[in-house]
Design a protein around this motif. Structure first.
Motif, PDB file in Angstrom:
ATOM      1  N   LYS A 223     -12.179   7.688  -5.805  1.00 16.62           N
ATOM      2  CA  LYS A 223     -12.849   7.350  -6.926  1.00 16.62           C
ATOM      3  C   LYS A 223     -14.006   8.096  -6.638  1.00 16.62           C
ATOM      4  CE  LYS A 223     -13.359   3.139  -9.127  1.00 16.62           C
ATOM      5  NZ  LYS A 223     -13.026   1.519  -8.883  1.00 16.62           N
TER       6      LYS A 223
ATOM      7  N   GLU B  67       0.730  -1.246  -0.023  1.00 19.71           N
ATOM      8  CA  GLU B  67       0.344  -0.204  -0.012  1.00 19.71           C
ATOM      9  C   GLU B  67       0.965   1.127  -0.115  1.00 19.71           C
ATOM     10  OE1 GLU B  67      -3.492   0.419   2.389  1.00 19.71           O
ATOM     11  OE2 GLU B  67      -4.290  -0.205   0.312  1.00 19.71           O
TER      12      GLU B  67
ATOM     13  N   THR C 216       2.691   2.005  -3.120  1.00 24.17           N
ATOM     14  CA  THR C 216       1.671   2.150  -4.531  1.00 24.17           C
ATOM     15  C   THR C 216       0.821   3.862  -4.113  1.00 24.17           C
ATOM     16  OG1 THR C 216       0.526   0.203  -4.095  1.00 24.17           O
ATOM     17  CG2 THR C 216       2.760   0.092  -5.795  1.00 24.17           C
ATOM     18  N   ARG C 217       0.605   3.674  -3.002  1.00 28.16           N
ATOM     19  CA  ARG C 217      -0.868   5.263  -2.515  1.00 28.16           C
ATOM     20  C   ARG C 217       0.394   6.237  -2.226  1.00 28.16           C
ATOM     21  NH1 ARG C 217      -5.796   2.760  -3.754  1.00 28.16           N
ATOM     22  NH2 ARG C 217      -6.010   0.840  -4.118  1.00 28.16           N
TER      23      ARG C 217
ATOM     24  N   SER D 213      -7.069   8.112  -8.402  1.00 23.18           N
ATOM     25  CA  SER D 213      -7.581   7.474  -6.858  1.00 23.18           C
ATOM     26  C   SER D 213      -7.156   5.747  -6.884  1.00 23.18           C
ATOM     27  CB  SER D 213      -9.057   7.214  -7.292  1.00 23.18           C
ATOM     28  OG  SER D 213      -9.765   5.885  -7.961  1.00 23.18           O
ATOM     29  N   HIS D 214      -6.576   5.104  -8.316  1.00 23.20           N
ATOM     30  CA  HIS D 214      -5.053   3.855  -8.021  1.00 23.20           C
ATOM     31  C   HIS D 214      -4.772   4.464  -7.060  1.00 23.20           C
ATOM     32  CE1 HIS D 214      -7.970   2.100 -10.907  1.00 23.20           C
ATOM     33  NE2 HIS D 214      -8.211   3.120 -11.931  1.00 23.20           N
ATOM     34  N   PHE D 215      -4.048   5.451  -7.157  1.00 24.68           N
ATOM     35  CA  PHE D 215      -2.821   5.794  -6.107  1.00 24.68           C
ATOM     36  C   PHE D 215      -3.112   6.490  -5.419  1.00 24.68           C
ATOM     37  CE2 PHE D 215      -2.020   5.224 -10.937  1.00 24.68           C
ATOM     38  CZ  PHE D 215      -1.455   4.636 -10.951  1.00 24.68           C
TER      39      PHE D 215
ATOM     40  N   ASN E  14      -8.891   8.389 -12.053  1.00 18.75           N
ATOM     41  CA  ASN E  14      -7.712   7.678 -12.967  1.00 18.75           C
ATOM     42  C   ASN E  14      -6.850   8.076 -11.821  1.00 18.75           C
ATOM     43  OD1 ASN E  14      -6.598   7.014 -14.782  1.00 18.75           O
ATOM     44  ND2 ASN E  14      -5.625   8.818 -15.367  1.00 18.75           N
TER      45      ASN E  14
ATOM     46  N   GLY F 131      -9.232   5.861  -1.077  1.00 26.49           N
ATOM     47  CA  GLY F 131     -10.214   5.530  -1.942  1.00 26.49           C
ATOM     48  C   GLY F 131     -11.158   6.085  -2.254  1.00 26.49           C
TER      49      GLY F 131
ATOM     50  N   ALA G  18      -1.068  11.334 -13.253  1.00 30.55           N
ATOM     51  CA  ALA G  18      -2.309  10.251 -13.165  1.00 30.55           C
ATOM     52  C   ALA G  18      -3.411  11.356 -13.059  1.00 30.55           C
ATOM     53  CB  ALA G  18      -2.751   9.353 -12.662  1.00 30.55           C
TER      54      ALA G  18
ATOM     55  N   ARG H  92       3.201   9.431  -8.609  1.00 24.44           N
ATOM     56  CA  ARG H  92       2.636   8.695  -9.919  1.00 24.44           C
ATOM     57  C   ARG H  92       1.467   9.392 -10.035  1.00 24.44           C
ATOM     58  NH1 ARG H  92       3.103   2.192  -9.229  1.00 24.44           N
ATOM     59  NH2 ARG H  92       4.805   3.190  -8.193  1.00 24.44           N
TER      60      ARG H  92
END
Lengths: 204, 101
Positions: free
Chosen positions: A159, A16, A19-20, A151-153, A149, A156, A111, A107
């Motif tokens: 989104k 997590e 990546t986030r 929200s993947h990074f 787009n 949550g 995005a 990222r």
């Protein structure tokens, strides 16, 4: 050997965190919503007052002076919102002793801003083409797509915020007379709602 | 219930730093040395030795490039590394499930 549960929790947390971008400030969302709401209020006053009704034939955005003023307000709102988000997120990352500039945050920004900057340029084209009634839907739609787009990074909640903006943008495209109102709901009220949700869940 | 647990416990991932490195590389196409250092909060020497260890096991591979004038060392997981880590994960999950029964 450590407990397997601990081991798995460790793995999950690392996945997590790497990546986030988790330092996104909820409070900044609330403030951005308030700036947008005030900005929309000013724009509403300039455009519709003293006619003060929404609907057809009331809008005359072709006056050059009004155009410049509206652009200036939009720019001030944008700079304030991004500045606040930057400062508060940086503070949050310091508080949680997390890195602000990380592969994850880069990222996230990429995005988000590829759709958002495209939307901005597209909106300038709309001004150029005198298609003013499509600016509110365009900004809402592009921003919504950017959020989904990105929200993947990040957290949550982003989104659902994006889906909300997208939905309002499409509605605004069908009912352009109420564009400014949809814009105020999206950039103002939705930001405040989701910002406070994020604040209570992650910031404290 | 005592039975054979599927998946294999891998000694290479026993160390928590190596476990974290591999977790990161499972979800990131590549990750560079400095970013590892920041997220893992370890010293250069410590990190380098764990990375070398995983490299020797052929679980990760190294790519040295330059970002402007600064050297940039990127790491990514090899297919063998991903398989080994997945098998390690399976082992942990199955162990938990077995203990529940």
């Amino acid at each position: 050997m450590r407990k397997p549960e601990q081991e798995l929790a460790e793995i999950k947390s690392m996945m997590e965190r790497s990546t986030r971008f988790l330092s996104l400030s909820g409070l900044a969302g609330v403030l951005a919503g308030i700036y947008a709401f005030v900005g929309a209020g000013i724009a509403y006053y300039w455009i519709y007052f003293p006619a003060s009704t929404y609907g057809k034939e009331t809008v005359q955005i072709n006056r050059a002076e009004l155009q410049v003023n509206l652009l200036a307000v939009a720019l001030v709102v944008l700079v304030l919102a991004i500045g606040t988000a930057y400062l508060l997120s940086q503070q949050k990352s310091q508080r949680n002793s997390q890195q602000f500039w990380s592969p994850a945050s880069k990222r996230f920004l990429l995005a988000l801003f590829i759709p958002v900057i495209s939307g901005g340029l597209f909106s300038f084209a709309l001004i150029h083409q005198s298609a003013y009634e499509l600016i509110a839907p365009a900004t809402l739609i592009f921003y919504g797509l950017g959020l989904i787009n990105a929200s993947h990074f990040t957290l949550g909640e982003i989104k659902n915020l994006g889906i909300g903006q997208l939905f309002l943008g499409i509605l605004a495209a069908f009912f352009p007379d109420f564009g400014l109102i949809y814009w105020a709901i999206g950039f103002g009220i939705l930001h405040v709602i989701y910002g406070s949700m994020m604040y209570y869940k992650h910031d404290r | 219930m005592i039975g054979k647990v599927e998946g294999t416990y891998n000694k290479a991932f026993e160390n928590v730093i190596r476990l974290r490195i591999m977790s990161i590389l499972m979800v990131n196409e590549q990750y560079d040395f400095n970013s590892f250092k920041e997220i893992l909060e370890v010293t250069d020497g410590n990190l380098a030795s764990h990375l070398r260890n995983l490299e020797n096991a052929e679980y990760i591979f190294v790519q040295k490039t330059f970002a402007g004038r600064k050297p940039l060392t990127n790491y990514s997981a090899t297919p063998a590394g991903k398989r080994a880590f997945q098998s390690h994960l399976d082992f942990l999950e199955n162990l938990i499930n077995q203990n529940k029964v």
